[in-house]
Design an enzyme around this catalytic site. Structure first.
Site, mmCIF file in Angstrom:
data_model
loop_
_atom_site.group_PDB
_atom_site.id
_atom_site.type_symbol
_atom_site.label_atom_id
_atom_site.label_comp_id
_atom_site.label_asym_id
_atom_site.label_seq_id
_atom_site.Cartn_x
_atom_site.Cartn_y
_atom_site.Cartn_z
ATOM 1 N N ASP A 22 0.861 -1.191 0.000
ATOM 2 C CA ASP A 22 0.000 0.000 0.000
ATOM 3 C C ASP A 22 0.890 1.231 0.000
ATOM 4 O O ASP A 22 1.933 1.247 0.657
ATOM 5 C CB ASP A 22 -0.885 -0.022 1.263
ATOM 6 C CG ASP A 22 -1.732 1.227 1.432
ATOM 7 O OD1 ASP A 22 -2.098 1.545 2.592
ATOM 8 O OD2 ASP A 22 -2.001 1.894 0.411
ATOM 9 N N ASN A 24 -0.774 4.609 -0.149
ATOM 10 C CA ASN A 24 -1.509 5.827 0.230
ATOM 11 C C ASN A 24 -2.221 5.668 1.575
ATOM 12 O O ASN A 24 -3.163 6.395 1.873
ATOM 13 C CB ASN A 24 -2.519 6.192 -0.870
ATOM 14 C CG ASN A 24 -3.552 5.088 -1.033
ATOM 15 O OD1 ASN A 24 -3.406 4.006 -0.441
ATOM 16 N ND2 ASN A 24 -4.579 5.368 -1.822
ATOM 17 N N ASP A 26 -4.369 3.645 2.839
ATOM 18 C CA ASP A 26 -5.768 3.212 3.028
ATOM 19 C C ASP A 26 -5.835 1.734 3.399
ATOM 20 O O ASP A 26 -6.915 1.153 3.465
ATOM 21 C CB ASP A 26 -6.602 3.492 1.761
ATOM 22 C CG ASP A 26 -6.139 2.653 0.572
ATOM 23 O OD1 ASP A 26 -6.793 2.718 -0.494
ATOM 24 O OD2 ASP A 26 -5.101 1.946 0.703
ATOM 25 N N ASP A 30 -1.763 -1.376 -3.761
ATOM 26 C CA ASP A 30 -2.110 -0.651 -4.983
ATOM 27 C C ASP A 30 -0.997 -0.721 -6.021
ATOM 28 O O ASP A 30 0.100 -1.222 -5.743
ATOM 29 C CB ASP A 30 -2.449 0.808 -4.638
ATOM 30 C CG ASP A 30 -1.434 1.403 -3.667
ATOM 31 O OD1 ASP A 30 -1.850 1.913 -2.600
ATOM 32 O OD2 ASP A 30 -0.216 1.306 -3.975
ATOM 33 N N ASP A 99 -5.103 -10.924 -15.390
ATOM 34 C CA ASP A 99 -6.100 -11.941 -15.072
ATOM 35 C C ASP A 99 -7.329 -11.663 -15.947
ATOM 36 O O ASP A 99 -7.832 -10.547 -15.960
ATOM 37 C CB ASP A 99 -6.468 -11.854 -13.585
ATOM 38 C CG ASP A 99 -6.736 -13.226 -12.963
ATOM 39 O OD1 ASP A 99 -6.104 -13.546 -11.934
ATOM 40 O OD2 ASP A 99 -7.560 -13.960 -13.543
ATOM 41 N N ASP A 207 -9.267 -17.075 -15.850
ATOM 42 C CA ASP A 207 -9.972 -17.555 -14.672
ATOM 43 C C ASP A 207 -11.037 -18.586 -15.051
ATOM 44 O O ASP A 207 -11.815 -18.366 -15.981
ATOM 45 C CB ASP A 207 -10.629 -16.354 -13.993
ATOM 46 C CG ASP A 207 -11.213 -16.699 -12.639
ATOM 47 O OD1 ASP A 207 -12.437 -16.575 -12.482
ATOM 48 O OD2 ASP A 207 -10.436 -17.119 -11.782
ATOM 49 N N GLU A 265 -6.870 -21.404 -15.987
ATOM 50 C CA GLU A 265 -7.171 -22.017 -14.694
ATOM 51 C C GLU A 265 -8.330 -22.971 -14.949
ATOM 52 O O GLU A 265 -9.379 -22.557 -15.421
ATOM 53 C CB GLU A 265 -7.574 -20.986 -13.643
ATOM 54 C CG GLU A 265 -7.774 -21.612 -12.265
ATOM 55 C CD GLU A 265 -8.768 -20.862 -11.405
ATOM 56 O OE1 GLU A 265 -8.669 -20.960 -10.176
ATOM 57 O OE2 GLU A 265 -9.653 -20.165 -11.961
ATOM 58 N N HIS A 338 -3.689 -17.364 -4.572
ATOM 59 C CA HIS A 338 -4.562 -16.571 -3.689
ATOM 60 C C HIS A 338 -5.792 -17.364 -3.253
ATOM 61 O O HIS A 338 -6.601 -16.874 -2.465
ATOM 62 C CB HIS A 338 -5.019 -15.315 -4.437
ATOM 63 C CG HIS A 338 -5.803 -15.657 -5.653
ATOM 64 N ND1 HIS A 338 -5.233 -16.274 -6.759
ATOM 65 C CD2 HIS A 338 -7.123 -15.555 -5.921
ATOM 66 C CE1 HIS A 338 -6.180 -16.498 -7.654
ATOM 67 N NE2 HIS A 338 -7.334 -16.082 -7.170
ATOM 68 N N ASP A 339 -5.923 -18.617 -3.742
ATOM 69 C CA ASP A 339 -7.069 -19.469 -3.390
ATOM 70 C C ASP A 339 -6.680 -20.648 -2.507
ATOM 71 O O ASP A 339 -7.541 -21.442 -2.127
ATOM 72 C CB ASP A 339 -7.705 -20.053 -4.667
ATOM 73 C CG ASP A 339 -8.457 -19.030 -5.489
ATOM 74 O OD1 ASP A 339 -8.591 -19.251 -6.713
ATOM 75 O OD2 ASP A 339 -8.885 -18.017 -4.928
HETATM 76 O O1 LIG Z 1 -11.086 -23.875 -5.273
HETATM 77 C C1 LIG Z 1 -12.105 -23.298 -5.337
HETATM 78 C C2 LIG Z 1 -13.373 -23.944 -5.191
HETATM 79 O O2 LIG Z 1 -13.489 -24.245 -3.826
HETATM 80 C C3 LIG Z 1 -12.178 -21.920 -5.350
HETATM 81 O O3 LIG Z 1 -11.319 -21.432 -4.448
HETATM 82 C C4 LIG Z 1 -12.017 -21.159 -6.597
HETATM 83 O O4 LIG Z 1 -13.190 -20.591 -6.651
HETATM 84 C C5 LIG Z 1 -11.793 -21.828 -7.893
HETATM 85 O O5 LIG Z 1 -10.587 -22.362 -7.810
HETATM 86 C C6 LIG Z 1 -11.805 -20.806 -9.027
HETATM 87 O O6 LIG Z 1 -11.013 -19.722 -8.714
HETATM 88 C C7 LIG Z 1 -11.055 -18.575 -9.536
HETATM 89 O O7 LIG Z 1 -12.340 -18.106 -9.791
HETATM 90 C C8 LIG Z 1 -13.081 -17.614 -8.692
HETATM 91 C C9 LIG Z 1 -14.243 -16.878 -9.299
HETATM 92 O O8 LIG Z 1 -13.778 -15.891 -10.168
HETATM 93 C C10 LIG Z 1 -12.322 -16.680 -7.772
HETATM 94 O O9 LIG Z 1 -12.995 -16.581 -6.558
HETATM 95 C C11 LIG Z 1 -10.931 -17.236 -7.502
HETATM 96 O O10 LIG Z 1 -10.200 -16.334 -6.711
HETATM 97 C C12 LIG Z 1 -10.258 -17.482 -8.844
HETATM 98 O O11 LIG Z 1 -8.945 -17.919 -8.700
HETATM 99 CA CA LIG Z 2 -3.684 1.808 -1.141
#
Ligand SMILES: O=C(CO)[C@@H](O)[C@H](O)[C@H](O)CO[C@H]1O[C@H](CO)[C@@H](O)[C@H](O)[C@H]1O
Ligand SMILES: [Ca+2]
Length: 565
Positions: A22, A24, A26, A30, A99, A207, A265, A338-339
């Site tokens: 970050d 700024n 908040d 960013d 993405d 995605d 993905e 991130h998942d």
């Molecule tokens: O593993 C999953 C199902 O339980 C989820 O974490 C995930 O939703 C799936 O892998 C798909 O992920 C992608 O699309 C989602 C919907 O856009 C978003 O929430 C995730 O962050 C992204 O990586």
């Molecule tokens: Ca920020």
């Protein structure tokens, strides 16, 4: 050799902008923050930056719900900020992958606002609208057009009072699915992708791209899926790897890509699918993210029902993908994103052996054949969040799951399941130093900083030559220099050993032996003859490994790579 695609020598770094840096105050990361930290990527040596979504969005799913594909969300900055970052990356020889979230949009995207406005709106068919189930009272449980479940718990359909019909959303109700059967939708998506490529972006991470083709009956009907009585069906079943997926991806390739690339993905994809999707001769995707190896500790209850990993399953799964894409196709290699909960806490030991297990997991993954992905903080050995109260969670998937399970589980049980399986484990701010908010922000972070940043942080890692950070730098350098690491054939060894992951990589008469112990107890690997006078390529212990004849003795969470010619 030059004809080998560049990504066979590349390493990708993923940034989750909300939690990176970050600037700024908040409390939200960013784009100027990423620009400020570009040298961290250069020092690591990575070749490509993958940015999780930064587009204008109501942030219902932290940006995976886009309301304007051609503008930046003010929380992250401006298009000019992105241009500055792109320029800084290209000047340093790095590529930028955006993405691409086109299985669904935000319900605040003008396309959906129009589509929802009336049943005869020209954009009605840009989404999936259906009347209630025959003979059922609209808006009542079970009246949904099909029994499909959402990935975020509950039904995948929402009733729209105004027009009296339901719309499909495989994720949250604020993420309506686009109808890719409609060629207007596809043209609009391709035009948007070309807009970003013309701006200098180098490719896309797509995605849930294997969900875009739904299984539609000849009369346009959508089938129910197998499900327990009264419960909604497994999410995505009737959408994963649908009948027109390859057709759509080949069309996209023709319409959009002129040499710039895409990684898909693809939850629920098999090796066979993976080969079809990534075989260069088919002009679809360059590589795919599979989910099998990050679901091996999932019980029947899914990601929040975590069970101990059986290493033999992990070896069998990754081994199958290595063998399956050996002739044609290419693997994307990852532990973290991130998942997913952080791998050192999940398959390693983030208490007694954090450095050893984090570096072992890194060596084992990066020596597989494919393109490695490093998720922000993984190069620092960051751990799961270990939150202790429900209030600390932010992730819509986790919060909706907790809501759905509140009557069945106690608060303590809920917290245990979330601590093990929540996506928020990957989303705590990057730990740059040991100051109050880990150098992430001068304000109040949108999600709590992990208190262990006092010892686990970039400054400390940089200062320690034996750290996780410096091991990742050596692995990236090895990928750049070593053809055996880039293209050597993979061969799994000791498949039934419950503690040691062992395999070879062979290119011509050069061979690498890779060993990784997933145990705190000493282990012995029976590797067969011919390795006793092999040379050390990389290891996570400073003192040499003990080989005696056909046996290699491994210390706690030790990893070693040996070379023989
Ligand atoms: O593993 C999953 C199902 O339980 C989820 O974490 C995930 O939703 C799936 O892998 C798909 O992920 C992608 O699309 C989602 C919907 O856009 C978003 O929430 C995730 O962050 C992204 O990586
Ligand atoms: Ca920020």
């Amino acid at each position: 050799p030059a004809d080998e695609p560049w990504w066979t020598r590349a390493v990708v770094y993923q940034i989750y902008p909300r939690s990176f840096q970050d600037t700024n105050g908040d409390g939200i990361g960013d784009l100027p923050g990423i620009l400020q930290r570009v040298d961290h990527l250069v020092e690591l040596g990575v070749d490509v930056l993958w940015l999780s979504p930064i587009y204008r969005s109501p942030q219902d799913d932290n940006g995976y719900d886009i309301s304007d594909y051609e503008d930046i969300d003010p929380a992250f900055g401006t298009l000019e900020d992105l241009d500055r970052l792109l320029e800084a990356l290209h000047e340093r020889g790095l590529k930028l992958v955006m993405d691409l979230v086109v299985n669904h949009t935000s319900d605040e995207h003008p396309w959906f606002v129009e589509s929802q406005s009336s049943t005869d709106n020209p954009k009605r068919d840009w989404y999936w609208w259906r009347p209630a189930r025959e003979g059922m009272e609209p808006g009542t449980p079970g009246a949904e057009p099909t029994n499909w479940g959402s990935f975020f718990s509950g039904p995948a359909w929402d009733h729209d009072e105004a027009t009296g019909e339901y719309y499909l959303h495989l994720f949250s109700r604020k993420q309506p699915d686009l109808n890719w059967e409609n060629p207007e939708v596809r043209r609009a998506v391709y035009r948007m992708m070309r807009w970003w490529l013309d701006r200098g972006v180098d490719g896309f991470r797509m995605d849930v791209i294997n969900l875009i083709s739904k299984t539609v009956g000849p009369d346009g009907s959508l089938p129910d899926v197998p499900a327990e009585d009264g419960r909604y069906g497994q999410p995505g079943v009737a959408a994963a790897n649908g009948p027109r997926l390859h057709e759509f991806l080949q069309e996209m390739h023709r319409e959009v890509f002129d040499g710039r690339r895409g990684v898909g993905e693809t939850p629920g994809t098999t090796v066979e699918h993976g080969r079809l999707l990534t075989d260069p001769a088919r002009h679809e995707l360059d590589m795919v993210f599979t989910f099998e190896h990050v679901s091996l500790d999932h019980g029947p209850g899914g990601r929040f029902d975590v069970h101990p990993l059986d290493l033999r399953d992990l070896k069998a799964t990754l081994g199958r993908w290595q063998a399956g894409l050996a002739e044609a196709g290419w693997n994307a290699l990852y532990w973290d994103n991130h998942d997913q909960p952080r791998i050192v806490s999940r398959y390693g030991d983030d208490v007694a052996y954090r450095r050893e297990s984090a570096t072992m997991l890194a060596i084992v993954l990066h020596l597989h054949r494919g393109t490695p992905y490093i998720y922000q903080g993984e190069e620092l050995g960051m751990t799961n969040a270990h939150f202790t109260s429900l209030e600390e969670y932010r992730d819509i998937e986790s919060l909706r799951w907790a809501d759905a399970e509140r009557d069945r589980l106690s608060e303590e049980q809920l917290l245990g399941c979330l601590a093990a399986g929540s996506r928020d484990n990957a989303r705590t701010p990057v730990q740059w130093d040991d100051t109050a908010q880990a150098g992430f922000t001068t304000g109040r972070p949108w999600i709590a900083v992990n208190p262990n940043h006092d010892t686990i942080n970039a400054a400390a890692e940089r200062a320690d030559p034996d750290s996780v950070f410096h091991l990742y730098r050596r692995l990236v350098a090895l990928r750049h220099e070593d053809p055996v690491v880039q293209r050597g054939d993979f061969h799994l060894l000791l498949p039934d050993d419950p503690h040691v992951y062992a395999f070879t990589r062979t290119l011509g008469d050069e061979q690498l032996l890779v060993l990784g112990s997933f145990s705190s107890d000493p282990q012995v690997a029976e590797v067969g003859p011919g390795w006793s006078d092999a040379s050390l390529v990389i290891g996570n212990y400073t003192s040499p490994v003990a080989t005696d004849g056909d046996r290699v003795a491994l210390r706690s969470w030790e990893a070693v790579v040996l070379r023989r010619t």
